[in-house]
Design an enzyme around this catalytic site. Structure first.
Site, mmCIF file in Angstrom:
data_model
loop_
_atom_site.group_PDB
_atom_site.id
_atom_site.type_symbol
_atom_site.label_atom_id
_atom_site.label_comp_id
_atom_site.label_asym_id
_atom_site.label_seq_id
_atom_site.Cartn_x
_atom_site.Cartn_y
_atom_site.Cartn_z
ATOM 1 N N GLU A 95 -5.982 4.902 6.684
ATOM 2 C CA GLU A 95 -6.195 5.442 5.343
ATOM 3 C C GLU A 95 -7.613 5.160 4.864
ATOM 4 O O GLU A 95 -8.238 4.189 5.284
ATOM 5 C CB GLU A 95 -5.192 4.805 4.363
ATOM 6 N N LYS A 151 -10.336 3.593 2.641
ATOM 7 C CA LYS A 151 -10.441 2.407 1.780
ATOM 8 C C LYS A 151 -11.351 2.761 0.620
ATOM 9 O O LYS A 151 -12.554 2.926 0.783
ATOM 10 C CB LYS A 151 -10.979 1.192 2.527
ATOM 11 N N ARG A 191 -7.373 -1.823 -8.156
ATOM 12 C CA ARG A 191 -5.962 -1.849 -7.765
ATOM 13 C C ARG A 191 -5.076 -1.641 -8.988
ATOM 14 O O ARG A 191 -5.303 -2.224 -10.054
ATOM 15 C CB ARG A 191 -5.661 -3.203 -7.119
ATOM 16 N N ARG A 199 -1.796 -12.135 2.132
ATOM 17 C CA ARG A 199 -2.871 -11.480 2.875
ATOM 18 C C ARG A 199 -2.546 -11.646 4.353
ATOM 19 O O ARG A 199 -2.596 -12.748 4.877
ATOM 20 C CB ARG A 199 -4.217 -12.123 2.544
ATOM 21 N N LYS A 201 -8.671 -4.233 6.778
ATOM 22 C CA LYS A 201 -9.712 -3.390 6.201
ATOM 23 C C LYS A 201 -10.901 -3.332 7.156
ATOM 24 O O LYS A 201 -11.380 -4.355 7.638
ATOM 25 C CB LYS A 201 -10.133 -3.904 4.822
#
Length: 523
Positions: free
Chosen positions: A210, A212, A217, A388, A394
């Site tokens: 996807e 970034k 957020r 996390r 990422k």
């Protein structure tokens, strides 16, 4: 319980580096607290208020100059009740009323209690007792597994509520926590990936790739006609983002919980700078904007009704609940299907199980469109709220880390008179303490140098001739070319060619990257 007991425990926690000793001290205090005292005590030890924001900024607090009380007689219930009164103040004369309440509180507080209150109310109370540490103490005090406390906290979004349940009802009470539409949960976080190829290989190609985005957020909850929008830190900004509320109201569903990002776009459809998106979040909460001194580049701008160009555009990438069905434990492949069914074109663009060549082209396209890079997500992974993990990675053209500012050295040359060279640290997940990993002044603009010099004394814990040392409260995004083994720093690693990208006022210290994440970038 006396307020002094909380202050003494806070000081004891700050004074030791031993995580075991910290947890033991906190747990002892929690066991001694009455049932009604648990929520405020847990909130304070986490550096927060049970009431949230109460309209007392730095200028108001530093203007209260009252001699300290000689004897410690303040009770937890009394302090919490005054905070309730402060939170309820509004309208004409509110400034004077707040000053009256603060003067009453300060007059009853000893010198250590006054210092604690000042740091608590200015958001500067960081003592190693961050939420992860307090969660462990709650588990120890209630004699329940810490994983149960963590999961309940992730689902409740409120550690004080979780603590009350744990100490009143034990494991059975914690097991009752469920995803509740309208109550935000801790968001899932991503880890830096070494490369696009390695991330795809790690998941055997079973991935969603996807864009970034360089946005803010958001977590959106809808239950019938009731809609709420929350930030990464679970702050309610519903009233300030009407365009998002209107969009969600049009979705073909009865109830839904969505995770995503929102950003402001130019007329050409390219993302505006992150700071402009964050400025809308400031105007979403005028009280917050008045209390927080944001870094340069984060201007407070007029609300959307008068600034059409700053309309926010949402891009949703996860669906955690849909029409009565919770999806937290479902694999991403299932959550993605639900997402597309409900939000359609408002889902973030993605490639599912792409070939490596297609993923590489997608990476180039994301960068050309002005985005930060790509997210590579395991299609089989559940939604790990509040964590996390490696199941979300990422990928950027350069590595970036969210690190803690531990200090700054006075500059020389054109930087003379400014706090400049930053001391940077990562979190040690085992002790809760920061571990220094490098220094940098690269990327600091004149505006940032001026802001740092004015802001850092508010976070000061000590200083010498050359350096101002800070409590680990400020999060800064750092770009780097990599890391290397280094005996110079206690973590055994050092940043290579580090430079400041921006400060992250939207992130709390416990959302900074860990020393394990930094070590994971070693070649």
């Amino acid at each position: 319980m006396l307020f002094a007991d909380v202050v003494r425990t806070s000081e004891a926690v700050r004074a030791t580096r031993s995580r075991k000793t910290k947890v033991a001290a906190l747990a002892e205090l929690l066991r001694a607290a009455e049932s009604a005292e648990l929520a405020p005590v847990v909130a304070w030890l986490s550096g927060e208020l049970r009431q949230g924001r109460i309209g007392t900024g730095w200028r108001t607090l530093t203007g209260v100059r009252v001699p300290p009380a000689l004897d410690a007689a303040l009770e937890v219930a009394t302090v919490d009740a005054i905070f309730d009164e402060l939170a309820a103040v509004s309208g004409a004369g509110s400034g004077n009323r707040r000053k009256e309440l603060l003067t009453r509180l300060w007059s009853a507080a000893t010198e250590p209690e006054q210092e604690f209150l000042l740091r608590l109310l200015t958001g500067e109370l960081r003592q190693g007792a961050l939420t992860a540490l307090v969660a462990e103490a709650v588990a120890a005090a209630a004699d329940v597994p810490v994983e149960q406390v963590r999961r309940a906290y992730m689902l409740s979004g409120q550690l004080p509520v979780t603590a009350e349940a744990a100490l009143r009802g034990g494991a059975a009470a914690l097991a009752e926590f469920r995803l509740e539409v309208g109550r935000p949960i801790q968001p899932m976080l991503a880890a830096p990936g070494a490369s696009l190829e390695e991330a795809m290989t790690e998941f055997g190609g079973e991935v969603s790739v996807e864009h970034k985005l360089d946005g803010a957020r958001i977590q959106v909850h809808r239950d019938g006609d009731r809609i709420a929008v929350f930030t990464r830190t679970l702050r309610d900004i519903t009233a300030g983002v009407p365009e998002l509320v209107e969009l969600v109201a049009r979705l073909d569903c009865t109830s839904v919980v969505l995770d995503g990002e929102t950003l402001a776009l130019t007329d050409a459809g390219r993302p505006r700078p992150f700071q402009e998106t964050m400025s809308r979040f400031a105007t979403a909460d005028p009280a917050r904007a008045a209390e927080v001194d944001l870094p340069p580049g984060t201007p407070v701008v007029p609300p959307v009704s008068s600034t059409r160009e700053l309309l926010l555009h949402p891009y949703f990438f996860d669906c955690l609940h849909l029409d009565g069905r919770d999806l937290l434990d479902a694999p991403l492949s299932e959550r993605r299907a639900a997402l597309l069914a409900v939000v359609g074109e408002h889902a973030i663009p993605a490639l599912i199980r792409p070939e490596p060549e297609a993923a590489a082209e997608y990476f180039d396209g994301a960068l050309a469109a002005g985005h930060e890079g790509l997210m590579v997500k395991s299609l089989s992974a559940p939604y790990a709220a509040g964590r996390r993990g490696r199941s979300w990675q990422k990928i950027k053209p350069t590595h970036t880390l969210d690190l803690l500012v531990l200090g700054a050295e006075w500059g020389y040359g054109r930087r003379t008179g400014y706090l400049s060279n930053l001391h940077l640290g990562a979190r040690d997940p085992r002790t809760g303490e920061p571990v220094m990993v490098g220094k940098t002044f690269k990327g600091l603009t004149d505006a940032l140098l001026a802001w740092q010099t004015a802001e850092f004394p508010r976070h000061e814990r000590a200083r010498d001739e050359h350096t101002v040392y800070l409590w680990p409260e400020l999060v800064v995004e750092i770009a780097l070319d990599g890391v290397q083994v280094s005996p110079r720093y206690p973590g055994g690693v050092a940043l290579r060619f580090a430079r400041v990208v921006r400060y992250r006022p939207d992130k709390t210290p416990d959302q900074a990257d860990t020393i394990d994440t930094v070590r994971g970038l070693l070649p």
